[in-house]
Design a protein around this motif. Structure first.
Motif, PDB file in Angstrom:
ATOM      1  N   GLN A   1      83.963  40.165  96.824  1.00  0.00           N
ATOM      2  CA  GLN A   1      82.984  39.856  97.873  1.00  0.00           C
ATOM      3  C   GLN A   1      81.770  39.208  97.214  1.00  0.00           C
ATOM      4  OE1 GLN A   1      82.058  42.766 101.051  1.00  0.00           O
ATOM      5  NE2 GLN A   1      79.919  42.190 100.744  1.00  0.00           N
ATOM      6  N   CYS A   2      81.588  37.912  97.461  1.00  0.00           N
ATOM      7  CA  CYS A   2      80.463  37.181  96.876  1.00  0.00           C
ATOM      8  C   CYS A   2      79.153  37.847  97.277  1.00  0.00           C
ATOM      9  CB  CYS A   2      80.501  35.727  97.347  1.00  0.00           C
ATOM     10  SG  CYS A   2      79.025  34.783  96.890  1.00  0.00           S
ATOM     11  N   LEU A   3      78.263  38.064  96.318  1.00  0.00           N
ATOM     12  CA  LEU A   3      76.987  38.734  96.592  1.00  0.00           C
ATOM     13  C   LEU A   3      76.061  37.885  97.454  1.00  0.00           C
ATOM     14  CD1 LEU A   3      76.116  40.416  93.160  1.00  0.00           C
ATOM     15  CD2 LEU A   3      77.405  41.347  95.086  1.00  0.00           C
ATOM     16  N   ASN A   4      76.348  36.585  97.563  1.00  0.00           N
ATOM     17  CA  ASN A   4      75.492  35.732  98.381  1.00  0.00           C
ATOM     18  C   ASN A   4      76.067  35.505  99.784  1.00  0.00           C
ATOM     19  OD1 ASN A   4      73.148  33.853  98.697  1.00  0.00           O
ATOM     20  ND2 ASN A   4      74.793  32.365  98.950  1.00  0.00           N
ATOM     21  N   CYS A   5      77.242  34.868  99.863  1.00  0.00           N
ATOM     22  CA  CYS A   5      77.801  34.531 101.187  1.00  0.00           C
ATOM     23  C   CYS A   5      78.568  35.690 101.815  1.00  0.00           C
ATOM     24  CB  CYS A   5      78.676  33.286 101.100  1.00  0.00           C
ATOM     25  SG  CYS A   5      80.200  33.525 100.143  1.00  0.00           S
ATOM     26  N   LYS A   6      78.849  36.737 101.019  1.00  0.00           N
ATOM     27  CA  LYS A   6      79.555  37.946 101.476  1.00  0.00           C
ATOM     28  C   LYS A   6      81.014  37.697 101.837  1.00  0.00           C
ATOM     29  CE  LYS A   6      75.634  40.166 101.261  1.00  0.00           C
ATOM     30  NZ  LYS A   6      75.305  40.828 100.013  1.00  0.00           N
ATOM     31  N   LEU A   7      81.516  36.488 101.564  1.00  0.00           N
ATOM     32  CA  LEU A   7      82.910  36.182 101.884  1.00  0.00           C
ATOM     33  C   LEU A   7      83.837  36.735 100.800  1.00  0.00           C
ATOM     34  CD1 LEU A   7      82.568  32.484 103.134  1.00  0.00           C
ATOM     35  CD2 LEU A   7      82.764  34.565 104.516  1.00  0.00           C
ATOM     36  N   GLU A   8      85.086  36.958 101.187  1.00  0.00           N
ATOM     37  CA  GLU A   8      86.062  37.489 100.238  1.00  0.00           C
ATOM     38  C   GLU A   8      86.640  36.343  99.409  1.00  0.00           C
ATOM     39  OE1 GLU A   8      90.097  40.122 100.296  1.00  0.00           O
ATOM     40  OE2 GLU A   8      88.749  40.398 101.988  1.00  0.00           O
TER      41      GLU A   8
ATOM     42  N   ARG B   1      66.264  23.825  92.749  1.00  0.00           N
ATOM     43  CA  ARG B   1      67.135  24.023  93.918  1.00  0.00           C
ATOM     44  C   ARG B   1      66.365  24.465  95.159  1.00  0.00           C
ATOM     45  NH1 ARG B   1      72.621  27.032  91.549  1.00  0.00           N
ATOM     46  NH2 ARG B   1      73.138  25.452  89.980  1.00  0.00           N
ATOM     47  N   ASP B   2      65.302  25.240  94.936  1.00  0.00           N
ATOM     48  CA  ASP B   2      64.516  25.763  96.065  1.00  0.00           C
ATOM     49  C   ASP B   2      63.127  26.124  95.516  1.00  0.00           C
ATOM     50  OD1 ASP B   2      63.210  27.434  97.871  1.00  0.00           O
ATOM     51  OD2 ASP B   2      65.045  28.410  98.550  1.00  0.00           O
ATOM     52  N   LEU B   3      62.168  25.231  95.754  1.00  0.00           N
ATOM     53  CA  LEU B   3      60.844  25.375  95.119  1.00  0.00           C
ATOM     54  C   LEU B   3      60.137  26.669  95.513  1.00  0.00           C
ATOM     55  CD1 LEU B   3      58.890  24.125  93.135  1.00  0.00           C
ATOM     56  CD2 LEU B   3      57.892  22.795  94.998  1.00  0.00           C
ATOM     57  N   ASP B   4      60.271  27.087  96.771  1.00  0.00           N
ATOM     58  CA  ASP B   4      59.616  28.332  97.200  1.00  0.00           C
ATOM     59  C   ASP B   4      60.114  29.521  96.384  1.00  0.00           C
ATOM     60  OD1 ASP B   4      58.018  27.115  99.038  1.00  0.00           O
ATOM     61  OD2 ASP B   4      59.279  27.557 100.777  1.00  0.00           O
ATOM     62  N   TYR B   5      61.423  29.604  96.259  1.00  0.00           N
ATOM     63  CA  TYR B   5      62.018  30.700  95.482  1.00  0.00           C
ATOM     64  C   TYR B   5      61.601  30.588  94.013  1.00  0.00           C
ATOM     65  CZ  TYR B   5      65.435  33.729  93.227  1.00  0.00           C
ATOM     66  OH  TYR B   5      66.020  34.716  92.466  1.00  0.00           O
TER      67      TYR B   5
ATOM     68  N   LYS C   1      75.022  26.356  94.078  1.00  0.00           N
ATOM     69  CA  LYS C   1      74.127  25.958  95.165  1.00  0.00           C
ATOM     70  C   LYS C   1      72.829  26.767  95.214  1.00  0.00           C
ATOM     71  CE  LYS C   1      75.390  27.275  99.278  1.00  0.00           C
ATOM     72  NZ  LYS C   1      76.386  27.470 100.341  1.00  0.00           N
ATOM     73  N   ILE C   2      72.925  28.067  94.956  1.00  0.00           N
ATOM     74  CA  ILE C   2      71.763  28.922  95.207  1.00  0.00           C
ATOM     75  C   ILE C   2      70.797  28.968  94.018  1.00  0.00           C
ATOM     76  CG2 ILE C   2      73.023  30.353  96.876  1.00  0.00           C
ATOM     77  CD1 ILE C   2      73.257  32.494  94.698  1.00  0.00           C
ATOM     78  N   PRO C   3      69.496  29.158  94.271  1.00  0.00           N
ATOM     79  CA  PRO C   3      68.506  29.186  93.186  1.00  0.00           C
ATOM     80  C   PRO C   3      68.672  30.383  92.253  1.00  0.00           C
ATOM     81  CG  PRO C   3      67.461  29.768  95.278  1.00  0.00           C
ATOM     82  CD  PRO C   3      68.851  29.286  95.607  1.00  0.00           C
ATOM     83  N   GLN C   4      69.251  31.476  92.755  1.00  0.00           N
ATOM     84  CA  GLN C   4      69.433  32.684  91.928  1.00  0.00           C
ATOM     85  C   GLN C   4      70.417  32.477  90.769  1.00  0.00           C
ATOM     86  OE1 GLN C   4      69.483  32.460  95.222  1.00  0.00           O
ATOM     87  NE2 GLN C   4      68.943  34.377  96.243  1.00  0.00           N
ATOM     88  N   ALA C   5      71.144  31.339  90.790  1.00  0.00           N
ATOM     89  CA  ALA C   5      72.130  31.088  89.725  1.00  0.00           C
ATOM     90  C   ALA C   5      71.828  29.791  88.970  1.00  0.00           C
ATOM     91  CB  ALA C   5      73.536  31.020  90.334  1.00  0.00           C
TER      92      ALA C   5
ATOM     93  N   ASP D   1      70.182  27.091  86.242  1.00  0.00           N
ATOM     94  CA  ASP D   1      70.162  27.148  84.765  1.00  0.00           C
ATOM     95  C   ASP D   1      68.928  27.843  84.203  1.00  0.00           C
ATOM     96  OD1 ASP D   1      72.584  25.925  84.587  1.00  0.00           O
ATOM     97  OD2 ASP D   1      71.800  23.923  84.158  1.00  0.00           O
ATOM     98  N   TRP D   2      67.780  27.719  84.890  1.00  0.00           N
ATOM     99  CA  TRP D   2      66.540  28.300  84.354  1.00  0.00           C
ATOM    100  C   TRP D   2      66.556  29.829  84.352  1.00  0.00           C
ATOM    101  CZ3 TRP D   2      64.066  31.467  87.717  1.00  0.00           C
ATOM    102  CH2 TRP D   2      64.256  31.247  89.085  1.00  0.00           C
ATOM    103  N   ILE D   3      67.505  30.420  85.077  1.00  0.00           N
ATOM    104  CA  ILE D   3      67.640  31.887  85.046  1.00  0.00           C
ATOM    105  C   ILE D   3      68.016  32.315  83.630  1.00  0.00           C
ATOM    106  CG2 ILE D   3      68.973  33.872  85.896  1.00  0.00           C
ATOM    107  CD1 ILE D   3      67.316  32.869  88.173  1.00  0.00           C
ATOM    108  N   MET D   4      69.040  31.658  83.072  1.00  0.00           N
ATOM    109  CA  MET D   4      69.505  31.993  81.728  1.00  0.00           C
ATOM    110  C   MET D   4      68.689  31.290  80.637  1.00  0.00           C
ATOM    111  SD  MET D   4      71.853  34.053  82.587  1.00  0.00           S
ATOM    112  CE  MET D   4      72.878  34.419  81.185  1.00  0.00           C
ATOM    113  N   ARG D   5      68.099  30.160  81.004  1.00  0.00           N
ATOM    114  CA  ARG D   5      67.306  29.396  80.025  1.00  0.00           C
ATOM    115  C   ARG D   5      65.902  29.156  80.598  1.00  0.00           C
ATOM    116  NH1 ARG D   5      70.255  24.156  78.380  1.00  0.00           N
ATOM    117  NH2 ARG D   5      68.576  24.137  76.864  1.00  0.00           N
ATOM    118  N   PRO D   6      65.016  30.140  80.407  1.00  0.00           N
ATOM    119  CA  PRO D   6      63.677  30.091  81.015  1.00  0.00           C
ATOM    120  C   PRO D   6      62.881  28.831  80.667  1.00  0.00           C
ATOM    121  CG  PRO D   6      64.068  32.229  80.011  1.00  0.00           C
ATOM    122  CD  PRO D   6      65.213  31.366  79.617  1.00  0.00           C
ATOM    123  N   GLU D   7      63.184  28.221  79.513  1.00  0.00           N
ATOM    124  CA  GLU D   7      62.445  27.018  79.093  1.00  0.00           C
ATOM    125  C   GLU D   7      62.699  25.829  80.015  1.00  0.00           C
ATOM    126  OE1 GLU D   7      66.370  26.801  76.735  1.00  0.00           O
ATOM    127  OE2 GLU D   7      65.017  28.353  77.511  1.00  0.00           O
TER     128      GLU D   7
END
Length: 264
Positions: free
Chosen positions: A47-54, A92-96, A69-73, A75-81
């Protein structure tokens, strides 16, 4: 006792030792209470943690489509620089990105069998260190955004590891290192932009994990492949469950997988 739900990383609570919880949709388990008990883990599905689909999980608990697609995944998550919100530049989503990147971040040293440098949001201290299985940690700089933390980590990892050796960490093969001495040694390599945020205090955080028996030769459980596993739980360290037969199960790397847990 039977519990069923989608795996997400174990929640933790400071204590001596750390308290661990598996949080499902309608219930939670205090994993510390399962020590020395026979625990069965059965694979049920995805079950995908984002779309909840199987849909089959690709990485970090997300299906392939969501991961790209989503900002939570991003590249800057793993590479803060790679963070750009401080430049008002969208990935991907400036607000987030502004919400996550434009907040205080800590660059730290931690010892989880080897000394490593890492980055975390200030709000994630000491959770990040617990998740890595570090028995001690020391803050180096506290900067106002993720980009500054990222470039500091990049500079320091030229001189110290930025990886945790999961086998060494789980076997509890602790090298007696002085984080204070390492911090002093690395100080001159901190980028100029981050130097004003250097933390003078050398207050270390020490962490005790609920482990009765460490594995001598850790074997990683692939629950999708094996479909089912049963063993006596002997410890919890980092995001791993440690069993009597040297099997270890990384809860975090199995996020998005639906399981049934039975305790005998």
């Amino acid at each position: 006792m039977n519990s069923e739900g989608v795996l997400t990383k174990m929640q933790t609570e400071i204590g001596t030792p750390i308290q661990y919880y598996l949080v499902f949709e309608n219930e939670f388990l205090n994993i510390n209470q399962l020590l020395n008990k026979k625990v069965s883990i059965s694979f049920i599905g995805y079950q995908c943690l984002n779309c909840k689909l199987e849909k089959k999980i690709f990485r970090q608990g997300f299906c392939y489509d969501c991961f790209y697609k989503i900002p939570q995944a991003a590249d800057w998550i793993m590479r803060p620089e790679l963070s750009t919100a401080h430049l008002d530049k969208e990935d991907r989503d400036l607000d987030y990105e502004k919400k996550v990147q434009l907040q205080p971040h800590i660059v730290y040293l931690a010892n989880s069998g080897n000394v490593k440098v890492g980055v975390t949001r200030k709000t994630q201290v000491p959770t990040r260190w617990i998740d890595q299985g570090a028995h001690e940690a020391l803050e180096v700089v506290e900067v106002p955004n993720r980009f500054l933390a990222g470039i500091t980590e990049v500079a320091l990892k030229e001189h110290v590891s930025d990886k945790t050796n999961w086998r060494t960490m789980l076997k509890n093969e602790i090298k007696n290192e002085s984080l204070v001495e390492w911090k002093e040694k690395l100080k001159s390599f901190i980028p100029e932009e981050a130097m004003e945020y250097y933390i003078d205090s050398n207050k270390e955080t020490h962490i005790e994990f609920p482990v009765i028996q460490y594995p001598s030769t850790p074997k990683s459980l692939n629950i999708v492949k094996s479909q089912e596993y049963q063993g006596v739980l002997k410890g919890i360290k980092g995001q791993y469950l440690i069993f009597e037969d040297n099997t270890v199960f990384n809860v975090r790397s199995n996020e998005g997988i639906r399981v049934r847990i039975t305790v005998n």
